[in-house]
Design an enzyme around this catalytic site. Structure first.
Site, PDB file in Angstrom:
ATOM      1  N   GLN A  80       0.818  -1.217   0.000  1.00  0.00           N
ATOM      2  CA  GLN A  80       0.000   0.000   0.000  1.00  0.00           C
ATOM      3  C   GLN A  80       0.851   1.266   0.000  1.00  0.00           C
ATOM      4  O   GLN A  80       0.759   2.075  -0.903  1.00  0.00           O
ATOM      5  CB  GLN A  80      -0.965   0.007   1.182  1.00  0.00           C
ATOM      6  CG  GLN A  80      -2.049   1.055   1.058  1.00  0.00           C
ATOM      7  CD  GLN A  80      -3.295   0.702   1.866  1.00  0.00           C
ATOM      8  OE1 GLN A  80      -3.441  -0.399   2.383  1.00  0.00           O
ATOM      9  NE2 GLN A  80      -4.211   1.637   1.962  1.00  0.00           N
ATOM     10  N   ASP A  81       1.681   1.451   1.029  1.00  0.00           N
ATOM     11  CA  ASP A  81       2.617   2.579   1.015  1.00  0.00           C
ATOM     12  C   ASP A  81       3.842   2.201   1.834  1.00  0.00           C
ATOM     13  O   ASP A  81       3.842   1.190   2.538  1.00  0.00           O
ATOM     14  CB  ASP A  81       1.970   3.888   1.491  1.00  0.00           C
ATOM     15  CG  ASP A  81       1.623   3.916   2.967  1.00  0.00           C
ATOM     16  OD1 ASP A  81       1.520   2.830   3.578  1.00  0.00           O
ATOM     17  OD2 ASP A  81       1.453   5.014   3.506  1.00  0.00           O
ATOM     18  N   PRO A  82       4.923   2.971   1.742  1.00  0.00           N
ATOM     19  CA  PRO A  82       6.166   2.597   2.421  1.00  0.00           C
ATOM     20  C   PRO A  82       6.010   2.608   3.941  1.00  0.00           C
ATOM     21  O   PRO A  82       5.118   3.256   4.495  1.00  0.00           O
ATOM     22  CB  PRO A  82       7.155   3.682   1.967  1.00  0.00           C
ATOM     23  CG  PRO A  82       6.571   4.258   0.715  1.00  0.00           C
ATOM     24  CD  PRO A  82       5.090   4.172   0.897  1.00  0.00           C
ATOM     25  N   VAL A  95       5.845   8.414   1.706  1.00  0.00           N
ATOM     26  CA  VAL A  95       5.019   8.587   2.908  1.00  0.00           C
ATOM     27  C   VAL A  95       5.698   9.601   3.815  1.00  0.00           C
ATOM     28  O   VAL A  95       6.924   9.597   3.945  1.00  0.00           O
ATOM     29  CB  VAL A  95       4.824   7.229   3.634  1.00  0.00           C
ATOM     30  CG1 VAL A  95       6.137   6.695   4.193  1.00  0.00           C
ATOM     31  CG2 VAL A  95       3.774   7.324   4.721  1.00  0.00           C
ATOM     32  N   ASN A 145      -0.141   6.250   5.115  1.00  0.00           N
ATOM     33  CA  ASN A 145      -1.065   6.705   4.064  1.00  0.00           C
ATOM     34  C   ASN A 145      -1.120   8.223   3.933  1.00  0.00           C
ATOM     35  O   ASN A 145      -2.073   8.767   3.365  1.00  0.00           O
ATOM     36  CB  ASN A 145      -2.481   6.155   4.290  1.00  0.00           C
ATOM     37  CG  ASN A 145      -2.534   4.647   4.248  1.00  0.00           C
ATOM     38  OD1 ASN A 145      -1.972   4.031   3.344  1.00  0.00           O
ATOM     39  ND2 ASN A 145      -3.181   4.036   5.217  1.00  0.00           N
TER      40      ASN A 145
END
Length: 217
Positions: free
Chosen positions: A61-63, A123, A129
């Protein structure tokens, strides 16, 4: 920015001047606060896994948003950094599926054609997020669309509801999808554990006449 073949293919799925918008976003984000991963690693997934060699996608999804964790590859952390909870569970499932792997850096997967891509490539520190919905999703959706056009089979490993929504872009019948709940502690016992994504991926690749991934390397 990215490997040149990736660059040209991705560009065809984006609005005009989108790369310029990304660069402007990065200039502002890194100038205004602490952002992960280091800027030179934002496009690392596309730099270390060329399009022509990509045979598996693992979509995050994100780092990671903690210090020194994010390195530009989904779920991976540098060797000297403790594994975050999702990675601990990935390695637990790998141990149950194929065998134990003691190291946390997944770069050796990337060098074997496993694209370790996050849907958001940056991020803000401490804000999970925090860059979602701002710039990255059209770009990383384009990566999936590029892979969908490949003539050779790709195994798409989609963990969790967010990743599974990307199935909409995978329409080429040559490709394969392996999906399950996310490896995070909140959902890992709802079907991630026991899903055997690693052996299943290799079984698919070998059936297609391709070399499996050495997941323990």
């Amino acid at each position: 920015m990215a490997h040149s073949i990736w660059h040209e293919k991705i560009k065809s799925f984006l609005p005009e001047h989108y790369y310029g918008r990304i660069n402007h976003f990065l200039d502002e984000a890194y100038a205004s606060g602490l952002v992960y991963p280091p800027r030179e690693n934002v496009f690392k997934a596309l730099q270390v896994t060329p399009l022509e060699e990509t045979k598996v996608l693992i979509l995050g999804q994100d780092p990671y948003h903690g210090p020194k964790q994010a390195q530009g590859l989904s779920f991976s952390v540098p060797e000297e950094i403790s594994a975050p909870p999702s990675l601990i569970n990935i390695l637990k499932e790998l141990a149950d599926d194929i065998g134990p792997r003691d190291h946390h850096d997944l770069s050796t997967w990337a060098s074997q054609g496993v694209l370790l891509l996050n849907a958001c490539l940056t991020v803000p520190a401490g804000q999970a997020n925090g860059h979602a919905g701002l710039i990255w999703e059209p770009f990383t959706d384009a990566v999936i669309k590029v892979l969908n056009e490949k003539d050779s089979p790709v195994v798409f490993i989609l963990w969790g509801a967010y990743a599974r929504k990307k199935k909409a872009f995978i329409t080429n019948p040559k490709h394969h999808i392996i999906e399950s709940p996310h490896p995070s502690p909140l959902s890992s016992y709802r079907g991630f554990f026991g899903s055997k994504p690693f052996s299943r991926t290799n079984a698919i690749l070998e059936k297609e006449g391709m070399t499996g991934v050495d997941w323990l390397k």
